[in-house]
Write a protein that holds these residues in place. Structure first.
Motif, short mmCIF file in Angstrom:
data_model
loop_
_atom_site.label_atom_id
_atom_site.label_comp_id
_atom_site.label_asym_id
_atom_site.label_seq_id
_atom_site.Cartn_x
_atom_site.Cartn_y
_atom_site.Cartn_z
N GLU A 127 0.83 -1.21 0.00
CA GLU A 127 0.00 0.00 0.00
C GLU A 127 0.86 1.26 0.00
O GLU A 127 0.40 2.34 -0.37
CB GLU A 127 -0.98 -0.02 1.19
CG GLU A 127 -0.38 0.16 2.58
CD GLU A 127 0.45 -1.02 3.09
OE1 GLU A 127 0.49 -2.07 2.44
OE2 GLU A 127 1.08 -0.87 4.17
N LYS A 128 2.12 1.15 0.38
CA LYS A 128 3.07 2.29 0.38
C LYS A 128 4.22 2.02 -0.59
O LYS A 128 5.33 2.54 -0.42
CB LYS A 128 3.62 2.54 1.78
CG LYS A 128 2.55 2.94 2.81
CD LYS A 128 1.94 4.28 2.48
CE LYS A 128 0.85 4.66 3.48
NZ LYS A 128 0.09 5.86 3.06
N LEU A 129 3.96 1.23 -1.59
CA LEU A 129 4.97 0.89 -2.61
C LEU A 129 6.26 0.38 -1.96
O LEU A 129 7.36 0.65 -2.42
CB LEU A 129 5.25 2.09 -3.52
CG LEU A 129 4.03 2.78 -4.15
CD1 LEU A 129 4.48 3.85 -5.15
CD2 LEU A 129 3.10 1.79 -4.82
N GLN A 187 13.09 5.28 1.09
CA GLN A 187 12.84 5.56 2.50
C GLN A 187 11.39 6.00 2.72
O GLN A 187 10.86 6.84 1.97
CB GLN A 187 13.78 6.67 2.98
CG GLN A 187 13.45 7.24 4.35
CD GLN A 187 13.58 6.21 5.47
OE1 GLN A 187 14.48 5.38 5.45
NE2 GLN A 187 12.68 6.25 6.44
N ASP A 188 10.74 5.43 3.74
CA ASP A 188 9.39 5.88 4.10
C ASP A 188 9.47 7.29 4.66
O ASP A 188 10.03 7.50 5.74
CB ASP A 188 8.77 4.91 5.12
CG ASP A 188 7.30 5.25 5.35
OD1 ASP A 188 6.99 6.45 5.57
OD2 ASP A 188 6.47 4.33 5.29
N LEU A 189 8.92 8.24 3.91
CA LEU A 189 9.08 9.64 4.27
C LEU A 189 8.18 10.07 5.42
O LEU A 189 8.30 11.17 5.93
CB LEU A 189 8.83 10.52 3.03
CG LEU A 189 9.83 10.28 1.88
CD1 LEU A 189 9.43 11.07 0.64
CD2 LEU A 189 11.25 10.65 2.31
N ALA A 249 11.65 8.83 12.24
CA ALA A 249 13.10 9.00 12.24
C ALA A 249 13.53 10.05 11.23
O ALA A 249 14.55 10.73 11.39
CB ALA A 249 13.79 7.68 11.92
N VAL A 250 12.74 10.18 10.15
CA VAL A 250 13.10 11.12 9.11
C VAL A 250 12.97 12.55 9.65
O VAL A 250 11.98 12.90 10.26
CB VAL A 250 12.19 10.94 7.86
CG1 VAL A 250 12.44 12.02 6.84
CG2 VAL A 250 12.40 9.57 7.26
N GLY A 251 13.98 13.35 9.40
CA GLY A 251 13.96 14.73 9.88
C GLY A 251 14.67 14.90 11.20
O GLY A 251 14.95 16.00 11.63
O1 T3D Z 1 16.17 8.50 6.59
C1 T3D Z 1 17.16 8.39 5.88
O2 T3D Z 1 18.06 7.58 6.17
C2 T3D Z 1 17.26 9.16 4.61
C3 T3D Z 1 17.34 8.23 3.49
C4 T3D Z 1 16.70 8.49 2.35
C5 T3D Z 1 16.71 7.49 1.27
C6 T3D Z 1 15.62 7.73 0.26
O3 T3D Z 1 15.13 6.76 -0.27
S1 T3D Z 1 15.13 9.31 -0.08
C7 T3D Z 1 13.91 9.07 -1.36
C8 T3D Z 1 12.58 8.66 -0.79
N1 T3D Z 1 11.65 8.30 -1.81
C9 T3D Z 1 11.04 9.21 -2.57
O4 T3D Z 1 11.26 10.40 -2.48
C10 T3D Z 1 9.97 8.72 -3.50
C11 T3D Z 1 8.61 9.19 -3.04
N2 T3D Z 1 7.57 8.60 -3.84
C12 T3D Z 1 7.27 9.05 -5.06
O5 T3D Z 1 7.87 9.96 -5.60
C13 T3D Z 1 6.12 8.39 -5.74
O6 T3D Z 1 5.32 7.75 -4.79
C14 T3D Z 1 6.57 7.34 -6.77
C15 T3D Z 1 7.17 8.08 -7.99
C16 T3D Z 1 7.56 6.38 -6.19
C17 T3D Z 1 5.34 6.54 -7.26
O7 T3D Z 1 4.31 7.45 -7.65
P1 T3D Z 1 2.83 6.88 -7.86
O8 T3D Z 1 2.00 8.01 -8.38
O9 T3D Z 1 2.88 5.64 -8.68
O10 T3D Z 1 2.31 6.40 -6.42
P2 T3D Z 1 1.85 7.34 -5.22
O11 T3D Z 1 0.38 7.58 -5.30
O12 T3D Z 1 2.73 8.52 -5.09
O13 T3D Z 1 2.16 6.38 -3.96
C18 T3D Z 1 1.25 5.35 -3.55
C19 T3D Z 1 1.22 5.37 -2.03
O14 T3D Z 1 2.54 5.10 -1.53
C20 T3D Z 1 0.83 6.75 -1.48
O15 T3D Z 1 0.16 6.53 -0.25
P3 T3D Z 1 -1.40 6.90 -0.11
O16 T3D Z 1 -1.53 8.36 -0.44
O17 T3D Z 1 -2.11 6.04 -1.11
O18 T3D Z 1 -1.74 6.56 1.31
C21 T3D Z 1 2.17 7.38 -1.22
O19 T3D Z 1 2.12 8.39 -0.23
C22 T3D Z 1 2.95 6.19 -0.70
N3 T3D Z 1 4.42 6.37 -0.86
C23 T3D Z 1 5.10 6.36 -2.00
N4 T3D Z 1 6.40 6.57 -1.74
C24 T3D Z 1 6.50 6.73 -0.41
C25 T3D Z 1 5.22 6.61 0.16
N5 T3D Z 1 5.01 6.73 1.48
C26 T3D Z 1 6.09 6.98 2.25
N6 T3D Z 1 7.34 7.11 1.78
C27 T3D Z 1 7.59 6.99 0.46
N7 T3D Z 1 8.85 7.07 0.02
#
Ligand code: T3D
Length: 257
Positions: free
Chosen positions: A22-24, A64-66, A70-72
Motif C-alpha cells: 500500500e506504500k509501494l 525511504q518511508d518519508l 526518524a526522518v527529519g
Molecule cells: O532517513 C534516511 O536515512 C534518509 C534516506 C533516504 C533514502 C531515500 O530513499 S530518499 C527518497 C525517498 N523516496 C522518494 O522520495 C519517492 C517518493 N515517492 C514518489 O515519488 C512516488 O510515490 C513514486 C514516484 C515512487 C510513485 O508514484 P505513484 O504516483 O505511482 O504512487 P503514489 O500515489 O505517489 O504512492 C502510492 C502510495 O505510496 C501513497 O500513499 P497513499 O496516499 O495512497 O496513502 C504514497 O504516499 C505512498 N508512498 C510512495 N512513496 C513513499 C510513500 N510513502 C512513504 N514514503 C515513500 N517514500
C-alpha cells in the motif's frame, strides 16, 4: 519474524519480498532491519545458495518511508544504523543476489536494486534517483555504485536531474542485466535463480568478491586475489565434480561445497 519482509526458501533459493504494497514498499526502520537480518542469516545458512529480492504489489520499492518519525531527526544516524549495514551485508554475502524489479524503484529502492548482483527488470519498470527532489543526496551506496555501473556523466545526470530511467535505458547503459516482458519477469527470475542454486556456490562467491576487489586493486594485487581464490576453489568438492563431469561427459552436480 517481521511481516514487512516475507521470506520463502525452496531448492536453495531464498526469496525476500518487501511487503508494504500500500506504500509501494517504502522502507521503514522495521523493514530495513528485517532485510539486514535476513541477508546476515543467509550468509550462514548452507541451505541458501541464492537470494532473490522483490517487492509485493505494483512496485519494487519507493525508497525511504518519508512519513517515518526518524526522518527529519538525524538522517546520518539513520543511514549509519540501517542503510550502511544492509548494503554491506548484501555486498559481503558470499552468494548471488538477484533483484526482480517491477513498477518503480525510487530513491533507496533504486539503489537497493543496484546493490544486488544481477538486476532483472520488467519492461515497464523505472528507476528514479529521486533524492534531490526532496533535498537529499543519493545513498544506499548509490554514489559508489552508479558511476561504476553507468559512468560519471550518466551518474551525474541521474543524481542531479532525477530523470526516471526506463528499464530499456538502464539495460542499454549497462546498469542492469536483463529486461523481461512484464508477464514473463517472475518466471525468468525463477529460472535464473534455480540455475544459480545449482551452480558451484563458492565459485560464484569468489567471482563476486574478486570483481568488487578489482575496483580498488592494482593489477598485481588483483592477480594475487585471483590466485588465492583459485587456490581455495581448487580444493572444493565442486571443482573436482566439475572436472569429473567434464571428463565423463555428463552434467555436473554441484553441492556448494
Ligand atoms: O532517513 C534516511 O536515512 C534518509 C534516506 C533516504 C533514502 C531515500 O530513499 S530518499 C527518497 C525517498 N523516496 C522518494 O522520495 C519517492 C517518493 N515517492 C514518489 O515519488 C512516488 O510515490 C513514486 C514516484 C515512487 C510513485 O508514484 P505513484 O504516483 O505511482 O504512487 P503514489 O500515489 O505517489 O504512492 C502510492 C502510495 O505510496 C501513497 O500513499 P497513499 O496516499 O495512497 O496513502 C504514497 O504516499 C505512498 N508512498 C510512495 N512513496 C513513499 C510513500 N510513502 C512513504 N514514503 C515513500 N517514500
Amino acid at each position: 519474524m517481521s511481516a514487512t519482509v516475507v521470506t520463502a526458501c525452496e531448492g536453495g533459493v531464498l526469496t525476500l519480498t518487501m511487503n508494504r504494497p500500500e506504500k509501494l514498499n517504502a522502507l521503514t526502520s522495521e523493514l530495513l532491519g528485517a532485510l539486514r537480518d535476513r541477508f546476515a542469516a543467509a550468509a550462514e545458512d548452507p541451505a541458501v545458495r541464492v537470494v532473490v529480492l522483490r517487492g509485493a504489489g505494483r512496485a519494487f520499492c519507493a525508497g525511504q518511508d518519508l512519513s517515518e518519525s526518524a526522518v527529519g531527526d538525524d538522517l546520518g544516524a539513520h543511514v549509519e544504523r540501517y542503510y550502511k549495514p544492509l548494503v554491506l551485508a548484501m555486498r559481503a554475502l558470499p552468494k548471488p543476489i538477484v533483484a526482480e524489479v517491477h513498477g518503480v524503484a525510487a530513491g533507496a529502492g533504486a539503489n537497493l536494486a543496484f546493490a544486488c548482483d544481477l538486476v532483472f527488470a520488467a519492461r515497464s519498470a523505472t528507476f528514479i534517483e529521486s533524492f534531490a527532489r526532496i533535498g537529499l543526496v543519493a545513498d544506499t551506496g548509490g554514489t559508489w555504485m552508479l558511476p561504476r555501473l553507468v559512468g560519471h556523466a550518466r551518474a551525474m545526470g541521474l543524481a542531479l536531474l532525477c530523470t526516471p530511467l526506463t528499464a530499456e535505458q538502464a539495460h542499454a547503459w549497462g546498469a542492469i542485466w536483463e529486461v523481461a516482458d512484464d508477464a514473463a519477469l517472475a518466471d525468468r527470475v525463477a529460472d535464473v535463480a534455480r540455475a544459480l542454486a545449482h551452480a558451484p556456490t563458492q565459485a560464484l562467491a569468489a567471482a563476486k568478491h574478486a570483481i568488487e576487489a578489482g575496483w580498488t586493486n592494482s593489477i598485481q594485487a588483483q592477480l594475487d586475489v585471483e590466485g588465492a581464490l583459485q587456490r581455495a576453489l581448487g580444493r572444493t568438492d565442486d571443482f573436482h565434480e566439475g572436472v569429473a563431469a567434464f571428463g565423463e561427459k555428463r552434467p555436473p552436480v554441484f553441492r556448494g561445497r
